[in-house]
Motif scaffolding. Structure first.
Motif, PDB file in Angstrom:
ATOM      1  N   ASN A  40       0.850  -1.196   0.000  1.00  0.00           N
ATOM      2  CA  ASN A  40       0.000   0.000   0.000  1.00  0.00           C
ATOM      3  C   ASN A  40       0.881   1.240   0.000  1.00  0.00           C
ATOM      4  O   ASN A  40       1.907   1.291   0.682  1.00  0.00           O
ATOM      5  N   LEU A  41       0.441   2.229  -0.770  1.00  0.00           N
ATOM      6  CA  LEU A  41       1.149   3.495  -0.853  1.00  0.00           C
ATOM      7  C   LEU A  41       0.202   4.631  -0.509  1.00  0.00           C
ATOM      8  O   LEU A  41      -0.993   4.542  -0.781  1.00  0.00           O
ATOM      9  N   THR A  42       0.729   5.675   0.055  1.00  0.00           N
ATOM     10  CA  THR A  42       0.028   6.949   0.155  1.00  0.00           C
ATOM     11  C   THR A  42       0.848   7.952  -0.628  1.00  0.00           C
ATOM     12  O   THR A  42       2.009   8.209  -0.296  1.00  0.00           O
ATOM     13  N   SER A  46      -3.602  10.439  -2.111  1.00  0.00           N
ATOM     14  CA  SER A  46      -4.359   9.389  -2.774  1.00  0.00           C
ATOM     15  C   SER A  46      -3.710   8.056  -2.439  1.00  0.00           C
ATOM     16  O   SER A  46      -2.493   7.964  -2.262  1.00  0.00           O
ATOM     17  N   ALA A  47      -4.545   7.045  -2.337  1.00  0.00           N
ATOM     18  CA  ALA A  47      -4.064   5.698  -2.056  1.00  0.00           C
ATOM     19  C   ALA A  47      -3.693   5.026  -3.369  1.00  0.00           C
ATOM     20  O   ALA A  47      -4.297   5.283  -4.411  1.00  0.00           O
ATOM     21  N   ALA A  48      -2.685   4.181  -3.313  1.00  0.00           N
ATOM     22  CA  ALA A  48      -2.246   3.457  -4.501  1.00  0.00           C
ATOM     23  C   ALA A  48      -1.636   2.129  -4.068  1.00  0.00           C
ATOM     24  O   ALA A  48      -1.427   1.887  -2.875  1.00  0.00           O
ATOM     25  N   LEU A  67       4.932   8.473   0.112  1.00  0.00           N
ATOM     26  CA  LEU A  67       5.720   9.079  -0.951  1.00  0.00           C
ATOM     27  C   LEU A  67       5.239  10.498  -1.198  1.00  0.00           C
ATOM     28  O   LEU A  67       4.043  10.734  -1.363  1.00  0.00           O
ATOM     29  N   PHE A  68       6.177  11.449  -1.238  1.00  0.00           N
ATOM     30  CA  PHE A  68       5.858  12.840  -1.528  1.00  0.00           C
ATOM     31  C   PHE A  68       6.152  13.126  -2.998  1.00  0.00           C
ATOM     32  O   PHE A  68       7.239  12.804  -3.491  1.00  0.00           O
ATOM     33  N   ALA A  69       5.186  13.745  -3.681  1.00  0.00           N
ATOM     34  CA  ALA A  69       5.379  14.137  -5.073  1.00  0.00           C
ATOM     35  C   ALA A  69       6.441  15.225  -5.153  1.00  0.00           C
ATOM     36  O   ALA A  69       6.498  16.123  -4.313  1.00  0.00           O
ATOM     37  N   PRO A 101      -0.418  19.270 -10.443  1.00  0.00           N
ATOM     38  CA  PRO A 101      -0.277  17.981  -9.788  1.00  0.00           C
ATOM     39  C   PRO A 101      -1.298  16.985 -10.334  1.00  0.00           C
ATOM     40  O   PRO A 101      -2.438  17.329 -10.601  1.00  0.00           O
ATOM     41  N   VAL A 102      -0.869  15.731 -10.524  1.00  0.00           N
ATOM     42  CA  VAL A 102      -1.755  14.705 -11.060  1.00  0.00           C
ATOM     43  C   VAL A 102      -2.524  13.965  -9.968  1.00  0.00           C
ATOM     44  O   VAL A 102      -3.365  13.142 -10.269  1.00  0.00           O
ATOM     45  N   LEU A 103      -2.248  14.269  -8.729  1.00  0.00           N
ATOM     46  CA  LEU A 103      -2.892  13.539  -7.630  1.00  0.00           C
ATOM     47  C   LEU A 103      -4.210  14.126  -7.215  1.00  0.00           C
ATOM     48  O   LEU A 103      -4.969  13.515  -6.504  1.00  0.00           O
ATOM     49  N   LYS A 104      -4.484  15.351  -7.581  1.00  0.00           N
ATOM     50  CA  LYS A 104      -5.676  16.041  -7.099  1.00  0.00           C
ATOM     51  C   LYS A 104      -6.943  15.298  -7.392  1.00  0.00           C
ATOM     52  O   LYS A 104      -7.142  14.680  -8.359  1.00  0.00           O
TER      53      LYS A 104
END
Length: 175
Positions: A89-91, A122-124, A162-164, A172-175
């Motif tokens: 799991n990632l954040t 976002s979760a990944a 993980l920080f972008a 940003p693509v995470l929004k």
């Protein structure tokens, strides 16, 4: 296989090939029936069935591998993860500008130009090789951007943080 195709110094990683894989939902939505797609670092596959829920959202793609196909002729080059219990799991954390204007003007009320949300998450899922990340290590998540590891893997129940890393050229693509 290499961790990064163009930078040999990144080292190598193990890759697991399974009958079932995960695709990004945006990728799954863009695939057509009987389309040949490229699964990056694996080969081509032909989509034979697209399953959707009652709202029309793609829930599953079924296909067959087609190693004879050419990567050069496919429109879609898809990143994927093996569907295994070894995924982590990632954040993913991104940051936005503190102020909503490019330039403050005299008379601007500072409180009115503050961005109300400057951090978003976002979760990944990540491949099992990400268990080896060290704090401060930089990596690229394809089509998501570059990230720096803040909190590495400790247990399955705690996500890797993980920080972008903004490149200054895009939103940003995470929004």
């Amino acid at each position: 296989m290499p961790r990064h195709k163009k930078y040999g110094g990144a080292g190598e990683k193990a890759t697991t090939f399974t009958k079932r894989i995960w695709l990004d939902h945006e990728d799954a939505k863009s695939v057509s029936l009987d389309e040949e797609v490229t699964l990056k670092d694996w080969g081509n596959a032909i989509v034979k069935e697209i399953s959707k829920d009652q709202d029309g959202n793609v829930t599953q793609l079924t296909g067959v591998l087609h190693f004879e196909g050419s990567v050069k002729t496919t429109k879609l080059k898809l990143t994927w993860l093996p569907k295994t219990s070894e995924l982590v799991n990632l954040t993913l954390v991104g940051f936005d500008y503190l102020i909503t204007k490019k330039k403050l003007e005299e008379g601007d009320n500072f409180i009115n130009v503050l961005n109300p949300c400057t951090r978003f998450e976002s979760a990944a899922l990540g491949d099992s090789d990400m268990r080896n990340l060290k704090p401060g290590e930089v990596l690229q998540l394809e089509r998501k951007g570059y990230f720096i590891c803040d909190v590495p893997f400790t247990t399955l129940s705690k996500p890797i943080l993980l920080f972008a890393i903004p490149d200054g050229r895009q939103q940003p693509v995470l929004k």
